[in-house]
Design an enzyme around this catalytic site. Structure first.
Site, PDB file in Angstrom:
ATOM      1  N   LYS A 140     -61.966 -49.113 -32.471  1.00 36.40           N
ATOM      2  CA  LYS A 140     -60.876 -48.654 -31.600  1.00 36.40           C
ATOM      3  C   LYS A 140     -59.807 -49.749 -31.526  1.00 36.40           C
ATOM      4  O   LYS A 140     -60.138 -50.944 -31.437  1.00 36.40           O
ATOM      5  CB  LYS A 140     -61.481 -48.389 -30.212  1.00 36.40           C
ATOM      6  CG  LYS A 140     -60.585 -47.655 -29.234  1.00 36.40           C
ATOM      7  CD  LYS A 140     -61.386 -47.405 -27.931  1.00 36.40           C
ATOM      8  CE  LYS A 140     -60.593 -46.680 -26.875  1.00 36.40           C
ATOM      9  NZ  LYS A 140     -61.408 -46.498 -25.628  1.00 36.40           N
ATOM     10  N   LEU A 189     -55.187 -45.812 -21.725  1.00 33.37           N
ATOM     11  CA  LEU A 189     -56.639 -45.730 -21.932  1.00 33.37           C
ATOM     12  C   LEU A 189     -57.340 -44.882 -20.878  1.00 33.37           C
ATOM     13  O   LEU A 189     -58.550 -44.719 -20.910  1.00 33.37           O
ATOM     14  CB  LEU A 189     -57.295 -47.132 -21.944  1.00 33.37           C
ATOM     15  CG  LEU A 189     -56.999 -48.024 -23.138  1.00 33.37           C
ATOM     16  CD1 LEU A 189     -57.488 -49.442 -22.866  1.00 33.37           C
ATOM     17  CD2 LEU A 189     -57.684 -47.498 -24.397  1.00 33.37           C
ATOM     18  N   SER A 215     -61.101 -41.913 -23.975  1.00 32.62           N
ATOM     19  CA  SER A 215     -60.043 -42.593 -24.656  1.00 32.62           C
ATOM     20  C   SER A 215     -60.397 -43.035 -26.068  1.00 32.62           C
ATOM     21  O   SER A 215     -59.505 -43.385 -26.832  1.00 32.62           O
ATOM     22  CB  SER A 215     -59.585 -43.800 -23.850  1.00 32.62           C
ATOM     23  OG  SER A 215     -60.583 -44.794 -23.806  1.00 32.62           O
ATOM     24  N   ILE A 236     -64.895 -46.486 -19.501  1.00 35.92           N
ATOM     25  CA  ILE A 236     -64.859 -46.863 -18.084  1.00 35.92           C
ATOM     26  C   ILE A 236     -64.977 -45.623 -17.193  1.00 35.92           C
ATOM     27  O   ILE A 236     -65.124 -45.731 -15.978  1.00 35.92           O
ATOM     28  CB  ILE A 236     -63.593 -47.686 -17.752  1.00 35.92           C
ATOM     29  CG1 ILE A 236     -63.762 -48.502 -16.463  1.00 35.92           C
ATOM     30  CG2 ILE A 236     -62.361 -46.792 -17.647  1.00 35.92           C
ATOM     31  CD1 ILE A 236     -62.652 -49.493 -16.182  1.00 35.92           C
ATOM     32  N   GLY A 237     -64.908 -44.429 -17.802  1.00 37.27           N
ATOM     33  CA  GLY A 237     -65.053 -43.206 -17.010  1.00 37.27           C
ATOM     34  C   GLY A 237     -65.546 -42.044 -17.869  1.00 37.27           C
ATOM     35  O   GLY A 237     -65.630 -40.908 -17.397  1.00 37.27           O
ATOM     36  N   GLY A 238     -65.852 -42.367 -19.142  1.00 37.57           N
ATOM     37  CA  GLY A 238     -66.314 -41.324 -20.055  1.00 37.57           C
ATOM     38  C   GLY A 238     -65.741 -41.498 -21.451  1.00 37.57           C
ATOM     39  O   GLY A 238     -65.903 -40.627 -22.312  1.00 37.57           O
ATOM     40  N   SER A 239     -65.079 -42.607 -21.706  1.00 36.37           N
ATOM     41  CA  SER A 239     -64.243 -42.763 -22.900  1.00 36.37           C
ATOM     42  C   SER A 239     -64.988 -42.914 -24.209  1.00 36.37           C
ATOM     43  O   SER A 239     -64.391 -42.805 -25.277  1.00 36.37           O
ATOM     44  CB  SER A 239     -63.294 -43.954 -22.719  1.00 36.37           C
ATOM     45  OG  SER A 239     -62.247 -43.602 -21.860  1.00 36.37           O
TER      46      SER A 239
END
Lengths: 607, 607
Positions: A140, A189, A215, A236-239
């Site tokens: 990434k 992001l 992301s 950080i939340g599902g990326s």
């Protein structure tokens, strides 16, 4: 590579900067030996995953259809040279770029140089340099590579050049990995889709009207079409999990502070409230395990002191009693009490659970999230699930940081005087934040005040606000730990999201993944082998929404609408994935549990 | 205990609240069986440590002169009853209160009830309940005890009652500990002295013109005069080590997030930037080890999920090669490049190092902090050591929180309208912050704006400011890790502070302790057996400041003045302590290293 010269700092418009970055990407692709042909847009169906077979050579196909474990074995024995393997993957990545727009640049020069070194090493010593000898790994973009642009998806950051490789790349390279391609990420992001002003939008190879997720959407699309079999994302939340789920591959978010993140760039750098993680996307479960194992065996905590010194565990595991041999105890979350998953997800979960119930190795219990449990009451407050309120506030703090340091904030002002030149929000950026359909007055305050260059926003949230939210976070984590102690499951099986890959611009609900970031539990997404509209969908009518369905929340109503408008046809071809969650720091146990579970459910551990 | 009724919330003045708290303390003391006599102030010399011998019974003396390991053994065998032991310690604590003002309340009711349970258990089963069966433990007040006031040293917090015991107390009680006394702490917890508007000032039993240190100053004084042999303190910048050093006892600050802190109260709750720790003060090194070992064996991370799951290690240790038997490699910091330690400290360090150089077990190298090392340059910026600039900014954030939620902040406004009723800053409070003689313009901004009820201050530091400082913190930690990898020492030996116990109101320099909080390294303070003005001070003239001494910083000039004005006589009787520091998470290795080091230097591992 040529030095970066076209930047906003040197006076270019954002459009000129973006054009230059795309030009650079195309130059790196054009420099490939025997690149695949340019496809005509008319020739490409919505489901692009069959195209490589008709375009690549038989040898390239053979190589790129293998998984990490096969590649590593053939590379270590010298049956395949590192050069041959990396060239095949670069060509398939080049095709993936045409089909999904997932690449920011290829790295043919470095990759071929490294491959030659590895081939020489094997030839002269007879030994591979490490467990990843010659294994191609995609990266990434916001994970820094020495000497390369590190723009993190922001126009205003173009021109920043990484001074050294991110620590995780150093470790993987020492183990033999070859980095050959960098992939796209969304503006800030902070979206579960992938679109920015530099490269545009990344789409899903299984159905190009759907998002690849985000992301780490570039990785998701690339691995989904096997332009890579092992990629590095961040979450950080599902990326990591959103793009893995959307593209039908394995995606693992480890417990935070186990794998090194030194050398990445993000607007939330320096924040501790929800710690971002780095982790693999792969076409096989063994690819995931090998990645984590290799890194932990290098003892990264001695070089990145924020990491916890928990070594990779082959056998024993926290919380497991010695010598005990019992069934794997799996808690099942059917829905999270906020948003009901779309029918294909509910049906797939149901099918897997039914198979597991027939297994000797697995014990199934319902994990009741919200009701019928006194210990749970503590997290429901003002009629709103507390974890949402906490997440909202913590995530808003991240957003402030985006605002402050990105092209929307003060930096932007200093770069241009004319409002006309303002760089636009991307579609999801314009929604400000996927939680905009959220629950608390804070969100509304926020929405009403957020305008580009509006400095009022950053004064709304002060340090005591943040610390108060962190106290609530800690209290919530403690309650959840007590619940886990009481229920004594090994892992939790649950949806990976509120549906399969969403239509572009509609991925607003994070709860199924961000819940485990809030708790800092390791979580892995895996494919069920089912695709929307496929033959296995027969008999799943029981999971359709009833005609008189009443949404249980505003977010649920939105999600219901997404299905209702499009149905099976709208999501045709999208892979259906699920998620398995472990307890904090029990990463290895989670990976072993998934192997057991896949076997018991008759599912493959590759895709 | 009677319910708390006198609070500012119910309309009392701060003086009335303080008087009521002191009355409550005295009631708990008066309820003791055979309390020691009231001493006349005239009878008490500056050095009070000889007084217990002349006042306590022979049996009480015998008991209270033992260390944890002896007590635990006699209690486990039933030779001494838990009741007899706890009564002796309560009487000695009562005496300590008269001499040093270190107690906020005794807990005779709970302590005698628990002691009776333990005695019954042993009588009926023949077995102790755990490794701390009957061992008396003293507790700093801000660590919550169910049903008791939890004011944290703030007048405005009187009336808050803990709903349950702090987790660490639950674990220790399960192991057999008896809690019998709670001890003082300073206003805000952010001083290396101990004085607040509720209980006044805690002084040093070795010389009552000196401070007991802080913020765990009540524990320091109490353990210093053996009113306790094992106490619980907390440390975010030196708050365990300063009082341990000042009172000549062992004091251990573990790596953060190893021991549970759930159930303490502090204005900085919810902050992550420098994580506070909890740890023991004890009259013996074994007391320290037993404390930590007992807690870690209870696997507290399963109940407090912010903790890292690193079990207590008896044998192997991170970073130690298997089977390797080599000398303990000790790096020595003579001074930190900012403040030169006072002559008694320099002399003691020199004597210990000389002895170690003669040992076969230890290898000594200088740990050059600031100069002659390229890796170090990164932390010096604008001519100011970066760790100071970072600490300043992070600590100022803590201070904001104090301001916001304490009697100086908005809460205060709501309680009283008249400026005359404002609760005063304590002397160090008036200095705002020990860093007021600091280095950066931020401090000056801060000083110029801080006034009670001045809400301007809280807007100076915003979330991005905090996160920026946290990025610098992480970069600094990474640099220090690289330095440690390169130099490969096992531990660092250094001063515990810029001098021995300071004169009241002058403890402004934190650098020797807060450095290790910034880095999150475990650190233990130990007595050298030397006291200022004692006979061992002969031959130490070489360590005096030269007549033409030039201070190397503003803080150094201040520290130099403190010695110059008072000299040996001013600090007579003060114990001289030193500090040993380990690498992050190598707590057990540090404790083992100290045992080796004390033995090699001919020093006792008890006091």
């Amino acid at each position: 590579m040529p030095p970066v010269t076209v930047t906003t700092a040197s006076g270019a418009t954002w459009q000129e900067v973006a054009a230059d970055r795309q030009r650079h990407r195309d130059v790196t692709i054009a420099s490939l030996e025997s690149p695949p042909p340019k496809l005509l847009t008319n020739d490409v169906p919505l489901n692009t995953t069959g195209i490589p077979k008709s375009v690549l050579t038989a040898e390239d196909l053979d190589i790129t259809e293998r998984n990490v474990e096969d590649l590593a074995s053939k590379l270590a024995s010298g049956e395949w040279s590192a050069k041959k393997v990396i060239q095949a993957f670069m060509r398939r990545a080049c095709l993936a770029q045409q089909l999904t727009n997932c690449v920011t640049e290829l790295l043919p020069e470095e990759a071929l140089k490294r491959a030659a070194e590895l081939d020489d090493h094997l030839a002269s010593t007879g030994k591979p340099v490490g467990p990843l000898h010659g294994v191609p790994i995609s990266v990434k973009e916001h994970i820094g590579i020495k000497g390369h642009d590190l723009n993190g998806g922001f126009v205003s950051w173009v021109g920043r050049v990484a001074e050294e490789d991110a620590l995780i790349l150093q470790i993987l390279r020492d183990a033999g990995a070859v980095f050959y391609v960098r992939t796209t990420q969304p503006q800030t992001l902070m979206h579960l889709e992938t679109s920015n002003n530099l490269y545009g939008t990344t789409v899903n190879p299984h159905n190009t009207t759907l998002t690849a997720g985000g992301s780490s959407g570039g990785e998701g699309a690339l691995v989904g079409i096997r332009g890579s079999v092992l990629g590095i994302g961040t979450d950080i939340g599902g990326s990591i999990r959103s793009p893995a789920a959307n593209n039908g591959v394995f995606g693992f978010k480890p417990t935070a502070l186990r794998l090194p993140v030194g050398g990445w760039t993000a607007t939330m750098a320096g924040s501790d409230h929800i710690v971002g993680t780095i982790g693999p996307l792969s076409t096989s479960l063994e690819g995931v395990s090998l990645f984590v194992r290799t890194i932990l065996r290098a003892r990264p905590w001695l070089r990145e002191p924020s990491l916890v010194p928990v070594p990779w565990k082959d056998e024993d595991q926290l919380g497991e009693e010695e010598g005990e041999r019992r069934k794997l105890r799996v808690g099942v979350i059917w829905d999270d009490g906020v948003v009901r998953p779309h029918p294909p997800v509910a049906a797939a979960l149901s099918r897997v659970v039914e198979k597991l119930k027939g297994s000797d190795e697995v014990e199934i219990v319902d994990w009741e999230c919200w009701e019928h449990n006194l210990a749970w009451e503590i997290i429901v407050c003002y009629g709103i699930p507390l974890h949402f309120r906490i997440l909202e506030r913590l995530m808003l703090c991240v957003w402030i940081q985006c605002y402050e340091f990105s092209e929307f904030g003060p930096n932007y002002i200093s770069l241009t005087e004319e409002p006309k030149k303002r760089r636009p929000f991307t579609p999801l950026g314009n929604h400000c934040y996927p939680y905009r359909n959220g629950f608390s007055s804070i969100t509304h305050t926020y929405e009403n005040t957020l305008r580009p260059c509006d400095s009022l926003l950053v004064n709304i949230f002060r340090i005591p606000t943040l610390w108060q939210a962190q106290q609530e976070r800690d209290a919530y984590r403690t309650s959840y730990a007590a619940l886990w102690n009481e229920r004594a499951v090994d892992v939790i099986l649950c949806p990976a999201g509120p549906g399969v890959a969403p239509k572009l611009g509609t991925a607003r609900y994070w709860g199924y993944t961000s819940q485990w970031n809030l708790l800092n539990y390791p979580a892995i997404v895996f494919p069920t082998g089912v695709k929307v509209g496929g033959t296995q969908e027969e008999g799943d009518k029981a999971h359709e929404y009833p005609a008189d369905y009443k949404p249980m929340s505003e977010a649920d109503g939105y999600n219901y609408g997404l299905w209702n408008e499009r149905g099976v046809e709208g999501y045709a071809g999208a892979p259906v994935s699920l998620q398995l969650v472990g307890r904090m720091y029990e990463d290895e146990k989670l990976l072993r549990a998934l192997k057991t579970l896949l076997n018991a459910a008759g599912l493959a551990n590759t895709c």
